[in-house]
Design an enzyme around this catalytic site. Structure first.
Site, PDB file in Angstrom:
ATOM      1  CB  SER A 419      -0.930  -0.010   1.216  1.00 29.20           C
ATOM      2  OG  SER A 419      -1.752  -1.155   1.218  1.00 29.20           O
ATOM      3  CG  HIS A 493      -2.066   3.468   4.032  1.00 27.97           C
ATOM      4  ND1 HIS A 493      -3.415   3.211   4.205  1.00 27.97           N
ATOM      5  CD2 HIS A 493      -1.490   2.270   3.757  1.00 27.97           C
ATOM      6  CE1 HIS A 493      -3.625   1.914   4.036  1.00 27.97           C
ATOM      7  NE2 HIS A 493      -2.479   1.329   3.764  1.00 27.97           N
TER       8      HIS A 493
END
Length: 531
Positions: A419, A493
């Site tokens: 991610s 993230h």
């Protein structure tokens, strides 16, 4: 009711069990319900004649989960004193000077706490003999040996605290022979106190059952003549309180919270469509993997960008390894994957620095794999004429490092997934082609620019960081949104976005490539018009 500033929110009516005295039990329950730990409030809070002195705020959830004040990990635990006119009889735990060992824990409890601790002893360990808790005959003998005369009210208090009377009052509906088994020595050895038994009360021949060491309580009682009587009662109450504390703190205790979370995870796993070799998740994985494989073979893009094809195939291979290990139940293969394809502090402590990279090539769930590979594939197609293989490898390594460090700074849980690399590519797309339009699958009629996607991603990760606090999950343990936020590495993230920001800054400032625009300038230029 005031909410706690600590890592959890106190309950209004925590579960404390059946009270010995209804009036005192209500008072004790109310005190436990309203006492919250706050760093600014260090004053006494009065309720029904009970004064409470909260300790300083601590960030340890295990300490603040116990609202009873019996925490054995602090010497400055709360002191609860019942004040009822002339009938003042606080029970303060003390260890004689001649028997104090280094590191012994000092205890301070109230008469209501004593009733509660007697209830714990009688409910949890009813098989212990009454001599363990001390009888009034032993107390009177100790007083006479010291040249003191026991007061009538003090003798009545000790006599009422014997085991037989407690069983009769605390368990009126219990059936004979329904006592739970006595715990083994190994189960209580971790909570033993190091102080010796008071020789004035119990002789050298007296020994505690199960190898438990004993401590002594000092009880002060004011008689009608105004004299203060002091006597000692051998007890093992603190030992059993250590083991019984979680049930006093209600649903916010560490034990009950952990059990409820484990039960919820088991229920979710039973409903997971990824379980089983012939489940819908496995069939979906095979179909999507086959389509992706044929797309790699026939696509001209991967002929010029073989590094991207190798990246996609490596992710698919590691995911297949996770699935085979879970389906076959191969513990050796599962341990190998946990050691070399998961980023955690334990692996870094064993000098497995390469897990920063290998964890970014690892996925355990089908949805995580498909979403990450789909986003990375689409973004790299758009950036295929802007990024070389060197840029691809550099951005991937920087995203893996920044995402891993961002996660390890705020969490001790292991992490895996690509991610962070997807977010780094998204930032790169926003700085290279900020006017590129995207349509999200659930809402195809609401197009967003690449710049807007980065802004939305930053807002979503900030919301996840807010919802991932343990206080919310402790307050609403059945919320799927909160459990989803707990399973998302929002810091990883944000680390991926930071990696994209650093790489674009390097390209723009160091290499002098003006095609990499500044994100802040783009926000000032198009921020108002886009929204």
């Amino acid at each position: 009711m005031k909410k706690s500033a600590g890592p959890f929110i106190a309950s209004w009516r925590p579960f404390v069990g059946l009270p010995v005295s209804l009036e005192r039990g209500r008072t004790f329950s109310r005190v436990l319900g309203i006492c919250t730990y706050t760093p600014a409030i260090r004053r006494q809070m009065l309720l029904s004649g009970v004064s409470v002195i909260p300790p300083p705020l601590s960030k340890n959830f295990f300490r603040h989960a116990h609202l009873t004040g019996f925490s054995p990990f602090r010497s400055s635990c709360r002191r609860l004193f019942a004040q009822n006119g002339s009938d003042v009889a606080p029970l303060v735990s003390r260890i004689p000077n001649q028997s104090v060992a280094p590191g012994d824990t000092q205890w301070s409890v109230s008469p209501m706490g004593v009733h509660c601790e007697h209830w714990l002893k009688t409910r949890c360990l009813p098989g212990l003999p009454a001599a363990v808790f001390g009888s009034h005959q032993q107390v009177e003998a100790a007083l006479l040996q010291r040249g003191l005369s026991p007061a009538k009210d003090a003798s009545e208090r000790v006599r009422s605290a014997t085991r037989e009377d407690l069983v009769r009052r605390e368990r009126p509906t219990s059936e004979a022979g329904s006592h739970p088994p006595l715990p083994s020595r190994s189960s209580v050895s971790a909570f033993q106190l190091r102080s010796r038994c008071d020789p004035a009360v119990s002789g050298p021949s007296d020994s505690a059952p199960c190898g438990l060491s004993q401590t002594s309580f000092s009880l002060r009682s004011s008689s009608s003549s105004g004299a203060t009587t002091r006597f000692s009662v051998p007890a093992v109450c603190p030992v059993f309180l250590c083991r019984s504390l979680p049930r006093l703190s209600g649903r916010f205790s560490r034990t009950r919270f952990g059990k409820q979370r484990k039960r919820t995870e088991e229920q979710e796993d039973s409903k997971d469509f990824d379980t089983g070799p012939l489940s819908s998740g496995s069939i979906f994985t095979v179909l999507v993997g086959s389509l992706l494989f044929f797309d790699v073979l026939r696509s001209g893009l991967y002929e010029h960008r073989k590094l991207l094809g190798a990246f996609l195939m490596t992710n698919a291979a590691v995911f297949t390894g996770w699935r085979l290990a879970a389906t076959a139940g191969n513990g050796t293969w599962w341990t190998f994957l946990m050691r070399h394809f998961v980023l955690c502090r334990e692996n870094l402590a064993r000098a497995r620095i390469y897990t920063f990279v290998t964890s970014s090539l690892s996925h355990k769930s089908t949805g995580h794999l498909i979403f990450n590979l789909f986003v990375i594939n689409q973004l790299f197609r758009l950036l295929s004429f802007d990024l070389s293989d060197r840029d691809f490898a550099s951005l991937f390594g920087l995203a893996a490092l920044c995402g891993g460090l961002g996660h390890l700074l705020v969490s001790r849980q292991p992490v895996l997934g690509a991610s962070a690399f997807a977010y780094a590519l998204l930032w790169t797309e926003a700085t290279r082609h900020s006017r590129e339009m995207f349509r999200i699958l659930p809402i195809p009629f609401f197009p967003l620019t690449a710049l807007q996607l980065v802004q939305v991603a930053m807002c979503l990760e900030a919301a996840m960081a807010f919802l991932a606090r343990p206080a919310f999950l402790a307050r609403f343990p059945a919320s799927r949104l909160l459990r989803f936020a707990q399973g998302i590495s929002w810091s990883g993230h944000l680390g991926g976005l930071a990696a994209g920001c650093l790489y674009s800054w390097y390209k723009r400032r160091v290499e002098g490539d003006r095609s990499w625009q500044s994100f802040s300038e783009l926000c000032r230029t198009y921020g108002t018009s886009d929204w």
